[in-house]
Design a protein around this motif. Structure first.
Motif, PDB file in Angstrom:
ATOM      1  N   LEU A  42      40.329  55.160  37.604  1.00  0.00           N
ATOM      2  CA  LEU A  42      40.684  53.679  37.307  1.00  0.00           C
ATOM      3  C   LEU A  42      40.326  52.643  38.126  1.00  0.00           C
ATOM      4  O   LEU A  42      39.565  51.786  37.802  1.00  0.00           O
ATOM      5  CB  LEU A  42      42.145  53.589  37.355  1.00  0.00           C
ATOM      6  CG  LEU A  42      43.095  53.759  36.219  1.00  0.00           C
ATOM      7  CD1 LEU A  42      44.655  53.853  36.652  1.00  0.00           C
ATOM      8  CD2 LEU A  42      42.765  53.152  35.057  1.00  0.00           C
ATOM      9  N   ASP A  45      36.203  52.707  37.531  1.00  0.00           N
ATOM     10  CA  ASP A  45      35.900  51.833  36.159  1.00  0.00           C
ATOM     11  C   ASP A  45      36.273  50.422  36.481  1.00  0.00           C
ATOM     12  O   ASP A  45      35.435  49.577  36.095  1.00  0.00           O
ATOM     13  CB  ASP A  45      37.253  52.195  35.010  1.00  0.00           C
ATOM     14  CG  ASP A  45      36.931  51.670  33.763  1.00  0.00           C
ATOM     15  OD1 ASP A  45      35.782  51.620  33.187  1.00  0.00           O
ATOM     16  OD2 ASP A  45      37.907  51.152  33.016  1.00  0.00           O
ATOM     17  N   TRP A  46      36.996  50.130  37.187  1.00  0.00           N
ATOM     18  CA  TRP A  46      37.530  48.510  37.681  1.00  0.00           C
ATOM     19  C   TRP A  46      36.263  47.848  38.290  1.00  0.00           C
ATOM     20  O   TRP A  46      35.751  47.044  38.184  1.00  0.00           O
ATOM     21  CB  TRP A  46      38.673  48.429  38.464  1.00  0.00           C
ATOM     22  CG  TRP A  46      39.070  47.069  38.949  1.00  0.00           C
ATOM     23  CD1 TRP A  46      39.501  46.084  38.019  1.00  0.00           C
ATOM     24  CD2 TRP A  46      38.810  46.578  40.051  1.00  0.00           C
ATOM     25  NE1 TRP A  46      39.373  44.932  38.861  1.00  0.00           N
ATOM     26  CE2 TRP A  46      39.186  45.134  40.135  1.00  0.00           C
ATOM     27  CE3 TRP A  46      38.414  47.172  41.218  1.00  0.00           C
ATOM     28  CZ2 TRP A  46      39.283  44.398  40.991  1.00  0.00           C
ATOM     29  CZ3 TRP A  46      38.079  46.236  42.397  1.00  0.00           C
ATOM     30  CH2 TRP A  46      38.753  44.845  42.458  1.00  0.00           C
ATOM     31  N   ARG A  49      33.199  47.697  35.869  1.00  0.00           N
ATOM     32  CA  ARG A  49      33.525  46.497  34.949  1.00  0.00           C
ATOM     33  C   ARG A  49      33.296  45.149  35.897  1.00  0.00           C
ATOM     34  O   ARG A  49      32.642  44.401  35.434  1.00  0.00           O
ATOM     35  CB  ARG A  49      34.735  46.446  34.263  1.00  0.00           C
ATOM     36  CG  ARG A  49      34.789  47.540  33.287  1.00  0.00           C
ATOM     37  CD  ARG A  49      36.332  47.563  32.747  1.00  0.00           C
ATOM     38  NE  ARG A  49      36.433  48.587  31.738  1.00  0.00           N
ATOM     39  CZ  ARG A  49      36.677  48.417  30.565  1.00  0.00           C
ATOM     40  NH1 ARG A  49      36.595  47.148  30.116  1.00  0.00           N
ATOM     41  NH2 ARG A  49      36.920  49.374  29.695  1.00  0.00           N
ATOM     42  N   ARG A  50      33.571  45.175  37.114  1.00  0.00           N
ATOM     43  CA  ARG A  50      33.305  43.889  37.918  1.00  0.00           C
ATOM     44  C   ARG A  50      31.988  43.708  38.391  1.00  0.00           C
ATOM     45  O   ARG A  50      31.400  42.464  38.192  1.00  0.00           O
ATOM     46  CB  ARG A  50      34.236  44.464  39.244  1.00  0.00           C
ATOM     47  CG  ARG A  50      34.188  42.943  40.205  1.00  0.00           C
ATOM     48  CD  ARG A  50      35.147  43.333  41.224  1.00  0.00           C
ATOM     49  NE  ARG A  50      35.076  42.339  42.270  1.00  0.00           N
ATOM     50  CZ  ARG A  50      35.139  42.624  43.563  1.00  0.00           C
ATOM     51  NH1 ARG A  50      35.675  43.651  44.067  1.00  0.00           N
ATOM     52  NH2 ARG A  50      34.851  41.280  44.554  1.00  0.00           N
TER      53      ARG A  50
END
Length: 183
Positions: A42, A45-46, A49-50
């Protein structure tokens, strides 16, 4: 990515229940390990994306006049005077067709399509791409798309949904030109 995390969390929950039923601490430790892996996925992935959003977001530029203006007690240099950009008054641009259309948060303007190109394009089953929450459709090679997530649509469907052609990549002119070359 979220699907994988969900599977890992469910597996960790199952192992935790098994550890409680069998009183085996090994299952509990494996459950904790799976939970940590899910948390790291997680986080990864965060961060991904950021980073992608940061690359896609246009750099906010301050007003060059404020940035380059010398203080009131300083003199302006010739370079400062050259950098000053004057915008024409409302009536100085000519007729309304020449005035640029206001753009939505960095969205390119609308292509002024030739009616003949529109007639050719409306008969074709060519695929264009759109970006969610932006009103333009583009050819896949459009430089404005760079890192944005695109949605492929047929050009007829894009027009029916209310999308208009991009002024940068001029999809109507390009697609109609390619069709004419082939014919």
């Amino acid at each position: 990515m979220l699907f994988i995390v969900l599977v890992l969390v469910l597996a960790a929950l199952g192992l935790l229940v098994a550890a409680l039923i069998t009183a085996n601490s090994l299952w509990a430790w494996i459950s904790i390990g799976l939970s940590v892996v899910a948390g790291l996925l997680l986080l990864f992935d965060w961060l991904r994306r950021r980073k992608k959003r940061a690359a896609a977001a246009p750099a906010e530029e301050e007003d060059p006049a404020e940035e380059d203006e010398p203080a009131e007690d300083e003199e302006k240099t010739p370079e400062d005077v050259e950098q000053t950009v004057l915008m024409p008054a409302a009536g100085e641009l000519g007729d309304a067709e020449d005035t640029p259309e206001p753009q939505q948060s960095g969205d390119p303007g609308e292509e002024k399509s030739d009616p003949a190109d529109v007639a050719v394009v409306s008969e074709l089953e060519v695929e264009v791409v759109v970006v969610d929450e932006y009103p333009r459709y583009h050819v896949t090679s459009c430089e404005w798309l760079e890192t944005r997530d695109t949605i492929p649509l047929g050009i007829g469907e894009a027009r029916q949904l209310g999308f208009t052609p991009c002024a940068l990549c001029t999809p109507d002119a390009e697609i109609a030109g390619n069709h004419r070359e082939k014919a």
